[in-house]
Design an enzyme around this catalytic site. Sequence first.
Site, PDB file in Angstrom:
ATOM      1  N   ALA A 276      75.713 121.182  68.621  1.00 21.67           N
ATOM      2  CA  ALA A 276      76.169 122.418  69.264  1.00 21.67           C
ATOM      3  C   ALA A 276      77.280 122.070  70.247  1.00 21.67           C
ATOM      4  O   ALA A 276      77.480 120.901  70.589  1.00 21.67           O
ATOM      5  CB  ALA A 276      75.004 123.083  69.996  1.00 21.67           C
ATOM      6  N   LYS A 277      77.955 123.117  70.675  1.00 20.56           N
ATOM      7  CA  LYS A 277      79.085 122.930  71.595  1.00 20.56           C
ATOM      8  C   LYS A 277      78.677 122.152  72.854  1.00 20.56           C
ATOM      9  O   LYS A 277      79.446 121.365  73.378  1.00 20.56           O
ATOM     10  CB  LYS A 277      79.620 124.300  72.016  1.00 20.56           C
ATOM     11  N   ARG A 278      77.428 122.400  73.298  1.00 20.82           N
ATOM     12  CA  ARG A 278      77.019 121.771  74.568  1.00 20.82           C
ATOM     13  C   ARG A 278      76.907 120.252  74.435  1.00 20.82           C
ATOM     14  O   ARG A 278      76.770 119.546  75.421  1.00 20.82           O
ATOM     15  CB  ARG A 278      75.694 122.359  75.068  1.00 20.82           C
ATOM     16  N   ASP A 279      76.955 119.740  73.185  1.00 19.04           N
ATOM     17  CA  ASP A 279      76.827 118.295  72.992  1.00 19.04           C
ATOM     18  C   ASP A 279      78.091 117.535  73.386  1.00 19.04           C
ATOM     19  O   ASP A 279      78.102 116.304  73.347  1.00 19.04           O
ATOM     20  CB  ASP A 279      76.454 117.975  71.538  1.00 19.04           C
ATOM     21  N   GLY A 280      79.156 118.246  73.723  1.00 14.59           N
ATOM     22  CA  GLY A 280      80.361 117.542  74.166  1.00 14.59           C
ATOM     23  C   GLY A 280      81.541 117.902  73.284  1.00 14.59           C
ATOM     24  O   GLY A 280      81.658 119.038  72.828  1.00 14.59           O
TER      25      GLY A 280
END
Length: 332
Positions: A261-265
């Site tokens: 997901a986007k929050r992974d970097g």
Amino acid sequence: MRTTPPGYRPPPDILAPMTSSRPDRAARGAGRYAPSPSGDLHLGNLRTALLAWAFARSTGRRFVLRIEDIDRVRPGAAERQLADLAALGLDWDGEPLLQSAREAEHRAVVARLTAGGRTYECYCTRREIQAAASAPHGAPGAYPGTCRDLDDAERARRRAERPPAVRLRAEVGSFTVQDRLHGAHTGLVDDFVLLRNDGRPAYNLAVVLDDAHQGVDQVVRGDDLLPSTPRQAYLAAVLGLPEPEWVHVPLVLNPHGQRLAKRDGAVTLADLAAAGHGPAEVMGWIGRSLGLPGRVRTAQDVLAVFDEDALPREPWVVDPAGWAAQRAVGTS
Ligand code: GLU
């Protein structure tokens, strides 16, 4: 000017290359990629899109796009998604279809099913469904049929309380699909929602109708959607629509085993470009993850060596934090 006599039929050897060696690979319809424009595509989405394109192109199919904008839409996301697909070198046939433009057709099909007694209104709240679905007996995750057999008076009373969703009156409890990577997959079919209670088409309805509308006969997508596939194949059968070939490809996961997901970097093309990794390098990573031989840098490189039988069946685990670290080491 007429170049062939009337009634001309090409001799069989002209048709042979299309149909002889592997009949299952003959050109038939189209493959597709159908992103939801809820944000930028990340590596997992890009890899699935590349696979959908490679499966379609390597089998002589058209490749079409559909923007599935009946749910969450982030302004500008669809445009950026198309730009990213083009940056990777994917091409597609015709204009991308906007799913929302087909809502009238979606609703017309539900009206036909309703006229044939194949649907019913459902007044359950999410909480009621969760409570009922987790009760003992029924199949886990299945809608338990609470509103299936209400009488007219009860329906009138409930309808006054809240707008109804419309569910399919399923006549089976499960359905089996054949997936090119997973083989036979039997899964739950319950009375699933066709129209949500805001009147809008539900995903399982729209995807079936739009794939048929776009001539899609090969669906390549993430294997998180395999559990929904028996419902969709069953609906296609109810509607007399041809069932596409299914190819559910492994997802891309973060190091914790969760879907990327986007929050992974840095996982979108824009983030990666800002960190110094251009589309050709990203294509190289994806190519390696697919076990492709050599060093691929473009979608065409992928197509040249694409081999369905060699595809890994396991998820690709990526660590965006690791890339950043690698790059820091590499540039220091
Ligand atoms: N729109 C869905 C998604 O972005 C994909 C649906 C499909 O491929 O059938 O997850």
